[in-house]
Design a protein around this motif. Structure first.
Motif, short mmCIF file in Angstrom:
data_model
loop_
_atom_site.label_atom_id
_atom_site.label_comp_id
_atom_site.label_asym_id
_atom_site.label_seq_id
_atom_site.Cartn_x
_atom_site.Cartn_y
_atom_site.Cartn_z
N LYS A 106 0.87 -1.24 -0.09
CA LYS A 106 -0.05 0.10 0.01
C LYS A 106 0.89 1.35 -0.01
CE LYS A 106 -3.34 0.14 2.76
NZ LYS A 106 -4.33 0.25 3.93
N GLU A 107 0.53 2.21 -0.80
CA GLU A 107 1.33 3.39 -0.80
C GLU A 107 -0.04 4.75 -0.58
OE1 GLU A 107 4.14 6.16 -3.50
OE2 GLU A 107 4.42 4.09 -3.58
N PHE A 108 0.17 5.69 0.11
CA PHE A 108 -0.75 6.80 0.50
C PHE A 108 -0.12 8.06 0.80
CE2 PHE A 108 -0.84 3.49 3.58
CZ PHE A 108 -0.68 4.35 4.69
N THR A 109 -0.73 9.19 0.60
CA THR A 109 -0.27 10.24 0.77
C THR A 109 -0.34 10.64 2.46
OG1 THR A 109 -0.55 11.10 -1.33
CG2 THR A 109 -0.08 12.78 0.20
N VAL A 110 0.51 11.14 3.09
CA VAL A 110 0.48 11.55 4.46
C VAL A 110 0.86 12.93 4.61
CG1 VAL A 110 0.37 9.24 5.38
CG2 VAL A 110 2.48 10.25 5.23
N ILE A 111 0.84 13.59 5.76
CA ILE A 111 1.52 14.90 6.00
C ILE A 111 2.63 14.58 6.93
CG2 ILE A 111 1.18 17.14 7.01
CD1 ILE A 111 -1.95 16.97 6.36
N LEU A 112 3.74 15.11 6.42
CA LEU A 112 4.96 15.37 7.31
C LEU A 112 4.74 16.47 8.24
CD1 LEU A 112 7.78 14.29 8.04
CD2 LEU A 112 8.59 15.77 6.01
N GLU A 113 4.76 16.02 9.58
CA GLU A 113 4.59 17.21 10.58
C GLU A 113 5.87 17.67 11.25
OE1 GLU A 113 1.61 19.06 11.28
OE2 GLU A 113 0.21 17.98 9.76
N GLU A 114 6.55 16.51 11.35
CA GLU A 114 7.66 16.81 12.29
C GLU A 114 8.95 16.06 11.61
OE1 GLU A 114 8.94 16.87 17.02
OE2 GLU A 114 6.90 16.85 16.37
N ILE A 115 10.08 16.50 11.85
CA ILE A 115 11.34 15.60 11.30
C ILE A 115 12.35 16.12 12.05
CG2 ILE A 115 12.12 17.24 9.55
CD1 ILE A 115 12.41 14.64 7.85
N TRP A 116 13.45 14.96 12.22
CA TRP A 116 14.51 14.97 13.05
C TRP A 116 15.62 14.02 12.44
CZ3 TRP A 116 10.09 13.13 14.97
CH2 TRP A 116 9.94 11.97 15.53
N LEU A 117 16.85 14.04 12.66
CA LEU A 117 17.75 13.09 12.25
C LEU A 117 17.45 11.85 12.07
CD1 LEU A 117 20.91 13.03 11.31
CD2 LEU A 117 21.35 12.33 13.71
N ASN A 118 16.77 11.30 12.92
CA ASN A 118 16.37 9.60 12.77
C ASN A 118 14.90 9.38 12.72
OD1 ASN A 118 16.14 10.18 15.46
ND2 ASN A 118 17.72 8.69 16.19
N GLY A 119 14.10 10.40 12.39
CA GLY A 119 12.63 9.87 12.65
C GLY A 119 11.95 11.12 12.07
N ALA A 120 10.32 10.95 12.19
CA ALA A 120 9.61 11.70 11.82
C ALA A 120 8.15 11.43 12.34
CB ALA A 120 9.41 11.67 10.37
N GLU A 121 7.32 12.37 12.42
CA GLU A 121 5.96 12.36 12.98
C GLU A 121 4.89 12.63 11.50
OE1 GLU A 121 4.32 11.85 15.84
OE2 GLU A 121 6.20 11.45 17.05
N LEU A 122 4.12 11.79 11.54
CA LEU A 122 3.23 11.93 10.21
C LEU A 122 1.64 11.92 10.60
CD1 LEU A 122 4.91 9.03 8.40
CD2 LEU A 122 5.40 11.38 8.01
N GLU A 123 0.68 12.59 9.80
CA GLU A 123 -0.39 12.59 9.91
C GLU A 123 -1.20 11.76 8.75
OE1 GLU A 123 -2.83 13.46 12.30
OE2 GLU A 123 -1.36 14.11 13.58
N SER A 124 -1.97 10.76 8.89
CA SER A 124 -2.38 9.81 8.00
C SER A 124 -3.89 9.55 8.02
CB SER A 124 -1.69 8.55 8.16
OG SER A 124 -2.04 7.55 7.44
N GLU A 125 -4.64 9.48 7.30
CA GLU A 125 -6.06 9.11 7.14
C GLU A 125 -6.03 7.51 7.19
OE1 GLU A 125 -8.02 11.24 3.71
OE2 GLU A 125 -7.97 12.99 5.07
N GLU A 126 -5.05 6.82 6.79
CA GLU A 126 -5.11 5.44 6.77
C GLU A 126 -4.46 4.86 7.92
OE1 GLU A 126 -5.78 3.56 4.10
OE2 GLU A 126 -6.67 5.48 3.03
#
Length: 103
Positions: A19-39
């Protein structure tokens, strides 16, 4: 090591298994990220982010459902860390801490 986190707002493609879908990248740092997803995405799932030539592989370490979808935390593989000189999300905002470093 720079563990500074940066707020942002950027659409990215998230692949989890087939599965591939579009999400919102809300926060990023060297080794990770926070994402918002409808899935919904299962905690522990292997995942990939692709956007504008950038590629990050890793694992979903946290998945929390909320009123509008899912808040996902992704830990990047040590082989695909975030480098701001290679990918700079839109609306990048430094969160003030005791030891700020420029992205």
């Amino acid at each position: 090591m720079n563990s500074q986190r940066y707020l942002c707002s950027h659409l990215v493609n998230l692949r989890v298994g087939p599965k591939e879908f579009t999400v919102i990248l809300e926060e990023i740092w060297l080794n990770g990220a926070e994402l918002e997803s409808e899935e919904a995405v299962e905690q522990g799932a292997r995942a990939e982010i692709r956007c504008e030539g950038a590629f990050f592989a890793g694992r979903i370490t946290k998945a929390e459902q909320h009123e509008f979808g899912w808040r996902l935390t992704m830990e990047f593989s040590p082989l695909t860390p975030w480098r701001p000189e290679e990918f700079r999300p839109a609306h990048l905002l430094v969160v003030k801490t005791e030891t700020n470093e420029s992205p």
